[in-house]
Motif scaffolding. Sequence first.
Motif, PDB file in Angstrom:
ATOM      1  N   LEU A 198      -1.049  -3.204  -9.549  1.00  0.00           N
ATOM      2  CA  LEU A 198      -0.903  -3.860  -8.248  1.00  0.00           C
ATOM      3  C   LEU A 198      -0.330  -5.262  -8.403  1.00  0.00           C
ATOM      4  O   LEU A 198       0.410  -5.735  -7.528  1.00  0.00           O
ATOM      5  N   GLU A 246      -4.808   1.084   1.544  1.00  0.00           N
ATOM      6  CA  GLU A 246      -4.410   2.419   1.083  1.00  0.00           C
ATOM      7  C   GLU A 246      -5.266   3.494   1.748  1.00  0.00           C
ATOM      8  O   GLU A 246      -4.744   4.524   2.198  1.00  0.00           O
ATOM      9  N   LEU A 247      -6.584   3.262   1.803  1.00  0.00           N
ATOM     10  CA  LEU A 247      -7.476   4.245   2.425  1.00  0.00           C
ATOM     11  C   LEU A 247      -7.169   4.399   3.909  1.00  0.00           C
ATOM     12  O   LEU A 247      -7.129   5.524   4.435  1.00  0.00           O
ATOM     13  N   LYS A 260       1.765   6.570  -7.077  1.00  0.00           N
ATOM     14  CA  LYS A 260       0.711   7.461  -7.580  1.00  0.00           C
ATOM     15  C   LYS A 260       1.083   8.924  -7.362  1.00  0.00           C
ATOM     16  O   LYS A 260       0.726   9.792  -8.167  1.00  0.00           O
ATOM     17  N   SER A 296       2.333   1.651  -3.483  1.00  0.00           N
ATOM     18  CA  SER A 296       1.291   2.009  -4.437  1.00  0.00           C
ATOM     19  C   SER A 296       0.950   3.498  -4.344  1.00  0.00           C
ATOM     20  O   SER A 296       0.857   4.205  -5.358  1.00  0.00           O
ATOM     21  N   ALA A 348       0.830  -1.208   0.000  1.00  0.00           N
ATOM     22  CA  ALA A 348       0.000   0.000   0.000  1.00  0.00           C
ATOM     23  C   ALA A 348       0.866   1.260   0.000  1.00  0.00           C
ATOM     24  O   ALA A 348       0.571   2.224  -0.718  1.00  0.00           O
ATOM     25  N   GLN A 364      -6.532  -1.729  -1.710  1.00  0.00           N
ATOM     26  CA  GLN A 364      -7.196  -0.421  -1.746  1.00  0.00           C
ATOM     27  C   GLN A 364      -7.756  -0.031  -0.377  1.00  0.00           C
ATOM     28  O   GLN A 364      -7.711   1.134   0.014  1.00  0.00           O
ATOM     29  N   GLN A 365      -8.277  -1.018   0.364  1.00  0.00           N
ATOM     30  CA  GLN A 365      -8.738  -0.723   1.726  1.00  0.00           C
ATOM     31  C   GLN A 365      -7.566  -0.310   2.618  1.00  0.00           C
ATOM     32  O   GLN A 365      -7.685   0.610   3.436  1.00  0.00           O
ATOM     33  N   PRO A 389      -6.750  -6.733  -5.170  1.00  0.00           N
ATOM     34  CA  PRO A 389      -6.794  -5.273  -5.290  1.00  0.00           C
ATOM     35  C   PRO A 389      -7.688  -4.605  -4.264  1.00  0.00           C
ATOM     36  O   PRO A 389      -7.346  -3.554  -3.729  1.00  0.00           O
ATOM     37  N   SER A 390      -8.848  -5.216  -3.959  1.00  0.00           N
ATOM     38  CA  SER A 390      -9.761  -4.593  -2.994  1.00  0.00           C
ATOM     39  C   SER A 390      -9.138  -4.519  -1.604  1.00  0.00           C
ATOM     40  O   SER A 390      -9.355  -3.551  -0.865  1.00  0.00           O
TER      41      SER A 390
END
Length: 285
Positions: free
Chosen positions: A156, A177-178, A147, A143, A140, A174-175, A170-171
Motif C-alpha cells: 500500500l 476496500e471492504l 490482488k 489495490s 482501494a 482496508q476499510q 493501511p487501516s
Amino acid sequence: MSSFSKSESRIAMENLLCDEVWLSSPGTPDLSHESEHYIWKGYGYADLFYTTKEDSEQALVICLKKEFSYMPEAGYLDYLQSKNLVFARFRAVQWLIKTCTRLNLSIGTVFNAVNYLDRFLSMSQCHGWKHWMMELLSVACLSIAAKFNETSLPSLDELQMEDLEHCFQPSTIQQMELMLLQALKWRLGSTTSYSYIELITSNYICDINYNLHKELINQVNRALVKAILDFELVPYPPSVVAVSALWCSLEELVPSSYNAHLTKILKLINQDHEVKILKCQVSLS
C-alpha cells in the motif's frame, strides 16, 4: 503530501458514507495525447490463455453475455456532469494508469481498477466527492484490482508513492476496500474492453506476421487507454469500444485488408451495436 491520523481516518470513513460538499471540476480535459506515453506488460503468442479457437469462441460468448452486468449504473454520464466530477474522474483514471505503469502492473489491472471506480461512483448516493475521497477510492480500486490480477503485489505504501496529495493509513484503505467490495457485491471478474482483445486477435486476425500483430496489439492498447480516460465513452458497452479500437488500428496498419478483418469481427458481436461502433470509432480516430 498530507497524512491522515487515526482519528482523522475514522472521521474520513464516516464522511465517505455521508453527503458532503463536493469537488468542483475545472472542465473537460484534453485526452488527445494521454495514452501515448505508457508501456504495458502485455501478451505475445506464447502467452495466450486460450489455446483453441473453440475456447476463444466460448469465452467470447460468455463475455458478451455478462458485459452489461459489469457496467456502471444507468445515468452515470449525467451524474458525472451534474456533480462536476468529469475532471475528478479523469485525474483518478490518469493516476491509475501512471501507477500501474510505474509498478509494472499488467494492463488488465488498470482496466479492472477503472471499472471498479466507475461502478462504485455510479452507485454513490452522495452529493459529491472531495479530492481526498477520490484519492482514497482510487487507491482501494487499484489495490483490489492488483490482488485479483497480479502474482506479485505492491504494498500500500508503494501504491501511494507518487502523484497523490494525501497519504492514507493501511487501516483506512482496508476499510475503503471492504466498502468497495460490498458495493460491488464481490463481483470483481469484470468484462472490460481489454477482455476482448486477445479473444479476437488470437483467432480472427491470424493472417498477419508476428511483428505486425505485436504492433496491432500495442496500438489497440493505446486506443483503449485513451478510451477509458474519456468519460463520454463510458456508456458504450466494452465490446463496442474494443471493436472500435480494433477498427481504427486495422485501418491504419493493414489498410488493404482491414475491411475483411472488420467484417469477420462484426459478425462476432451483437448486430444492434453497429451504430454505436460507428460513433465510438469516430471518437477514437
